[in-house]
Design a protein around this motif. Structure first.
Motif, PDB file in Angstrom:
ATOM      1  N   GLU A 198     -21.425 -18.363   2.322  1.00 26.25           N
ATOM      2  CA  GLU A 198     -20.472 -17.561   1.555  1.00 26.25           C
ATOM      3  C   GLU A 198     -20.318 -16.139   2.092  1.00 26.25           C
ATOM      4  O   GLU A 198     -19.243 -15.528   1.980  1.00 26.25           O
ATOM      5  N   ALA A 199     -21.367 -15.599   2.680  1.00 21.29           N
ATOM      6  CA  ALA A 199     -21.392 -14.178   3.042  1.00 21.29           C
ATOM      7  C   ALA A 199     -20.255 -13.736   3.965  1.00 21.29           C
ATOM      8  O   ALA A 199     -19.746 -12.611   3.813  1.00 21.29           O
ATOM      9  N   PRO A 200     -19.804 -14.572   4.932  1.00 20.64           N
ATOM     10  CA  PRO A 200     -18.700 -14.125   5.791  1.00 20.64           C
ATOM     11  C   PRO A 200     -17.399 -13.851   5.044  1.00 20.64           C
ATOM     12  O   PRO A 200     -16.506 -13.179   5.573  1.00 20.64           O
ATOM     13  N   PHE A 201     -17.288 -14.353   3.814  1.00 19.23           N
ATOM     14  CA  PHE A 201     -16.079 -14.102   3.044  1.00 19.23           C
ATOM     15  C   PHE A 201     -15.944 -12.624   2.659  1.00 19.23           C
ATOM     16  O   PHE A 201     -14.858 -12.187   2.261  1.00 19.23           O
ATOM     17  N   ILE A 202     -17.023 -11.860   2.775  1.00 23.38           N
ATOM     18  CA  ILE A 202     -16.921 -10.420   2.509  1.00 23.38           C
ATOM     19  C   ILE A 202     -15.971  -9.786   3.516  1.00 23.38           C
ATOM     20  O   ILE A 202     -15.057  -9.034   3.151  1.00 23.38           O
ATOM     21  N   GLN A 203     -16.177 -10.079   4.798  1.00 26.05           N
ATOM     22  CA  GLN A 203     -15.273  -9.537   5.811  1.00 26.05           C
ATOM     23  C   GLN A 203     -13.845 -10.033   5.602  1.00 26.05           C
ATOM     24  O   GLN A 203     -12.883  -9.258   5.729  1.00 26.05           O
ATOM     25  N   GLN A 204     -13.701 -11.315   5.268  1.00 27.69           N
ATOM     26  CA  GLN A 204     -12.364 -11.857   5.041  1.00 27.69           C
ATOM     27  C   GLN A 204     -11.668 -11.131   3.892  1.00 27.69           C
ATOM     28  O   GLN A 204     -10.457 -10.851   3.948  1.00 27.69           O
ATOM     29  N   ALA A 205     -12.427 -10.800   2.854  1.00 32.14           N
ATOM     30  CA  ALA A 205     -11.856 -10.077   1.716  1.00 32.14           C
ATOM     31  C   ALA A 205     -11.383  -8.687   2.131  1.00 32.14           C
ATOM     32  O   ALA A 205     -10.321  -8.210   1.695  1.00 32.14           O
ATOM     33  N   LEU A 206     -12.161  -8.023   2.980  1.00 35.75           N
ATOM     34  CA  LEU A 206     -11.777  -6.694   3.446  1.00 35.75           C
ATOM     35  C   LEU A 206     -10.523  -6.757   4.330  1.00 35.75           C
ATOM     36  O   LEU A 206      -9.656  -5.875   4.252  1.00 35.75           O
ATOM     37  N   LEU A 207     -10.428  -7.790   5.157  1.00 34.96           N
ATOM     38  CA  LEU A 207      -9.236  -7.959   5.986  1.00 34.96           C
ATOM     39  C   LEU A 207      -8.001  -8.195   5.116  1.00 34.96           C
ATOM     40  O   LEU A 207      -6.909  -7.678   5.411  1.00 34.96           O
ATOM     41  N   LEU A 208      -8.159  -8.945   4.040  1.00 37.55           N
ATOM     42  CA  LEU A 208      -7.055  -9.168   3.114  1.00 37.55           C
ATOM     43  C   LEU A 208      -6.644  -7.866   2.421  1.00 37.55           C
ATOM     44  O   LEU A 208      -5.455  -7.596   2.234  1.00 37.55           O
ATOM     45  N   ALA A 209      -7.649  -7.061   2.036  1.00 39.51           N
ATOM     46  CA  ALA A 209      -7.362  -5.778   1.396  1.00 39.51           C
ATOM     47  C   ALA A 209      -6.596  -4.861   2.346  1.00 39.51           C
ATOM     48  O   ALA A 209      -5.639  -4.176   1.951  1.00 39.51           O
ATOM     49  N   LYS A 210      -7.027  -4.832   3.596  1.00 37.70           N
ATOM     50  CA  LYS A 210      -6.328  -4.026   4.605  1.00 37.70           C
ATOM     51  C   LYS A 210      -4.876  -4.482   4.738  1.00 37.70           C
ATOM     52  O   LYS A 210      -3.945  -3.661   4.711  1.00 37.70           O
ATOM     53  N   GLN A 211      -4.678  -5.784   4.882  1.00 35.95           N
ATOM     54  CA  GLN A 211      -3.332  -6.333   5.038  1.00 35.95           C
ATOM     55  C   GLN A 211      -2.469  -6.006   3.824  1.00 35.95           C
ATOM     56  O   GLN A 211      -1.303  -5.614   3.950  1.00 35.95           O
ATOM     57  N   ASP A 212      -3.052  -6.157   2.639  1.00 35.71           N
ATOM     58  CA  ASP A 212      -2.324  -5.891   1.400  1.00 35.71           C
ATOM     59  C   ASP A 212      -1.923  -4.422   1.318  1.00 35.71           C
ATOM     60  O   ASP A 212      -0.795  -4.081   0.945  1.00 35.71           O
ATOM     61  N   PHE A 213      -2.861  -3.535   1.684  1.00 38.22           N
ATOM     62  CA  PHE A 213      -2.559  -2.101   1.611  1.00 38.22           C
ATOM     63  C   PHE A 213      -1.456  -1.724   2.589  1.00 38.22           C
ATOM     64  O   PHE A 213      -0.530  -0.969   2.247  1.00 38.22           O
ATOM     65  N   LEU A 214      -1.539  -2.220   3.817  1.00 42.15           N
ATOM     66  CA  LEU A 214      -0.524  -1.893   4.811  1.00 42.15           C
ATOM     67  C   LEU A 214       0.853  -2.403   4.391  1.00 42.15           C
ATOM     68  O   LEU A 214       1.876  -1.800   4.719  1.00 42.15           O
ATOM     69  N   GLN A 215       0.875  -3.482   3.634  1.00 43.71           N
ATOM     70  CA  GLN A 215       2.153  -4.053   3.206  1.00 43.71           C
ATOM     71  C   GLN A 215       2.726  -3.339   1.989  1.00 43.71           C
ATOM     72  O   GLN A 215       3.934  -3.078   1.931  1.00 43.71           O
ATOM     73  N   HIS A 216       1.834  -2.984   1.032  1.00 39.52           N
ATOM     74  CA  HIS A 216       2.331  -2.458  -0.243  1.00 39.52           C
ATOM     75  C   HIS A 216       1.981  -0.994  -0.507  1.00 39.52           C
ATOM     76  O   HIS A 216       2.502  -0.412  -1.466  1.00 39.52           O
ATOM     77  N   GLN A 217       1.068  -0.421   0.295  1.00 38.47           N
ATOM     78  CA  GLN A 217       0.648   0.973   0.100  1.00 38.47           C
ATOM     79  C   GLN A 217       0.116   1.215  -1.316  1.00 38.47           C
ATOM     80  O   GLN A 217       0.325   2.268  -1.913  1.00 38.47           O
ATOM     81  N   ASP A 218      -0.581   0.233  -1.853  1.00 39.03           N
ATOM     82  CA  ASP A 218      -1.109   0.318  -3.219  1.00 39.03           C
ATOM     83  C   ASP A 218      -2.614   0.066  -3.170  1.00 39.03           C
ATOM     84  O   ASP A 218      -3.067  -1.066  -3.001  1.00 39.03           O
ATOM     85  N   LYS A 219      -3.388   1.123  -3.337  1.00 42.77           N
ATOM     86  CA  LYS A 219      -4.844   1.036  -3.234  1.00 42.77           C
ATOM     87  C   LYS A 219      -5.430   0.092  -4.276  1.00 42.77           C
ATOM     88  O   LYS A 219      -6.259  -0.767  -3.959  1.00 42.77           O
ATOM     89  N   LYS A 220      -5.019   0.227  -5.527  1.00 43.71           N
ATOM     90  CA  LYS A 220      -5.572  -0.606  -6.596  1.00 43.71           C
ATOM     91  C   LYS A 220      -5.277  -2.079  -6.356  1.00 43.71           C
ATOM     92  O   LYS A 220      -6.132  -2.942  -6.583  1.00 43.71           O
ATOM     93  N   GLN A 221      -4.075  -2.383  -5.918  1.00 40.76           N
ATOM     94  CA  GLN A 221      -3.719  -3.777  -5.653  1.00 40.76           C
ATOM     95  C   GLN A 221      -4.548  -4.334  -4.502  1.00 40.76           C
ATOM     96  O   GLN A 221      -5.008  -5.485  -4.561  1.00 40.76           O
ATOM     97  N   ALA A 222      -4.755  -3.541  -3.464  1.00 40.06           N
ATOM     98  CA  ALA A 222      -5.541  -3.993  -2.317  1.00 40.06           C
ATOM     99  C   ALA A 222      -6.975  -4.304  -2.730  1.00 40.06           C
ATOM    100  O   ALA A 222      -7.556  -5.315  -2.321  1.00 40.06           O
ATOM    101  N   ILE A 223      -7.548  -3.437  -3.564  1.00 40.92           N
ATOM    102  CA  ILE A 223      -8.912  -3.651  -4.041  1.00 40.92           C
ATOM    103  C   ILE A 223      -8.985  -4.912  -4.895  1.00 40.92           C
ATOM    104  O   ILE A 223      -9.908  -5.725  -4.761  1.00 40.92           O
ATOM    105  N   GLU A 224      -8.003  -5.096  -5.756  1.00 39.49           N
ATOM    106  CA  GLU A 224      -7.997  -6.268  -6.628  1.00 39.49           C
ATOM    107  C   GLU A 224      -7.866  -7.557  -5.821  1.00 39.49           C
ATOM    108  O   GLU A 224      -8.503  -8.576  -6.136  1.00 39.49           O
ATOM    109  N   THR A 225      -7.075  -7.521  -4.753  1.00 37.45           N
ATOM    110  CA  THR A 225      -6.937  -8.682  -3.868  1.00 37.45           C
ATOM    111  C   THR A 225      -8.282  -9.078  -3.279  1.00 37.45           C
ATOM    112  O   THR A 225      -8.655 -10.257  -3.244  1.00 37.45           O
ATOM    113  N   ALA A 226      -9.045  -8.075  -2.823  1.00 40.35           N
ATOM    114  CA  ALA A 226     -10.356  -8.348  -2.231  1.00 40.35           C
ATOM    115  C   ALA A 226     -11.332  -8.875  -3.279  1.00 40.35           C
ATOM    116  O   ALA A 226     -12.095  -9.820  -3.006  1.00 40.35           O
TER     117      ALA A 226
END
Length: 283
Positions: A198-226
């Motif tokens: 399960e542990a590698p999913f931490i990095q995957q979650a951070l990559l998703l947060a990065k992608q979400d932030f770059l797309q929407h410029q919304d910090k709270k949404q990016a954190i919630e996605t992760a």
């Protein structure tokens, strides 16, 4: 490789290199060297003519509930690893050598220590900046090497060098990862077989947060996605997932250029940390 235990002894050894304008690297460690330290040494060796590795368990960065006395130490083992890795000088002073006098001067690392890992370790980063300042003055390095995995520490040291005009370049060495993306750590051995999956999913979650932030410029949404991703894919308990400007670790503004998304997740026997640095120019 020479092992030196006194400030005066090290400064005398380095005097000729400074006079000849040779590049001197500093790799600060608390000893008990591992693969992450080797990556720092490799980078320092590649870019500099002289490499100094400090091996010192710094008492001022341990809190009242953290056991300084039980921190692992093995200087002979460190000496063998450092020499094999190409270190020129191993600086291994005593506490008395580094803190023989006390003028009552205190270090205050500032508001950036109230977030991320600093929130649960009051005073820790004050001690980190204290010992790093001492080492910078002693070694007078051209370049100093720190791992990105301890991103909050790295950010504070970058601010220290920038704001107090230390004539040193702070070199960030990327996180060393397993093939599946998990950040390498001595703590990983305490994961159960299922947690290790399960542990590698931490990095995957951070990559998703990065992608979400770059797309929407919304910090709270990016954190919630992760957070949702970690909850859906692991049994871990989230300590924090946060997005901040880097290296100042302040709220993200419209003109913020560089950011960090960082996480700490508890599994049954261990707390894992990870982070990703990225730029808004990646949009």
């Amino acid at each position: 490789m020479k092992v030196i235990s006194t400030v005066a002894g090290l400064q005398e050894e380095l005097k000729e290199f400074h006079s000849a304008h040779k590049s001197v690297a500093l790799v600060p460690t608390m000893g008990y060297l591992h693969e992450g330290h080797i990556s720092l040494i490799d980078a320092a060796r590649r870019d500099n003519e002289i490499v100094v590795l400090s091996d010192f368990v710094n008492p001022t960065q341990f809190g009242p509930n953290e056991d300084y006395e039980s921190y692992p130490r093995d200087l002979e083992r460190d000496r063998e690893i450092a020499e094999k890795a190409g270190v020129d000088y191993l600086f291994a002073p005593s506490v008395e050598e580094m803190y023989g006098t006390d003028g009552g001067i205190q270090f205050a690392a500032g508001p950036a220590t109230s977030i991320l890992c600093g929130a649960s370790r009051p005073g820790h980063f004050n001690g980190v900046l204290q010992i790093v300042t001492k080492l910078f003055h002693i070694v007078q390095p051209t370049n100093a090497y720190f791992g990105q995995k301890d991103a909050q520490q790295l950010a504070l040291i970058e601010m220290l060098a920038r704001d107090y005009f230390f004539p040193v370049t702070i070199c960030s060495v990327p996180i060393v990862r397993e093939e599946d993306g998990l950040a390498k750590s001595s703590r990983n051995v305490f994961l159960t077989s299922e947690e290790r999956k399960e542990a590698p999913f931490i990095q995957q979650a951070l990559l998703l947060a990065k992608q979400d932030f770059l797309q929407h410029q919304d910090k709270k949404q990016a954190i919630e996605t992760a957070k949702e991703y970690i909850h859906a894919n692991t049994s871990g308990r989230i300590d924090y997932i946060e997005v901040w400007s880097y290296p100042d670790l302040q709220e993200v503004q419209a003109n913020t250029e560089k950011l960090i998304v960082a996480a700490a997740v508890y599994f049954s026997e261990v707390r894992l940390i990870d982070n990703i640095l990225f730029s808004t120019e990646e949009i």
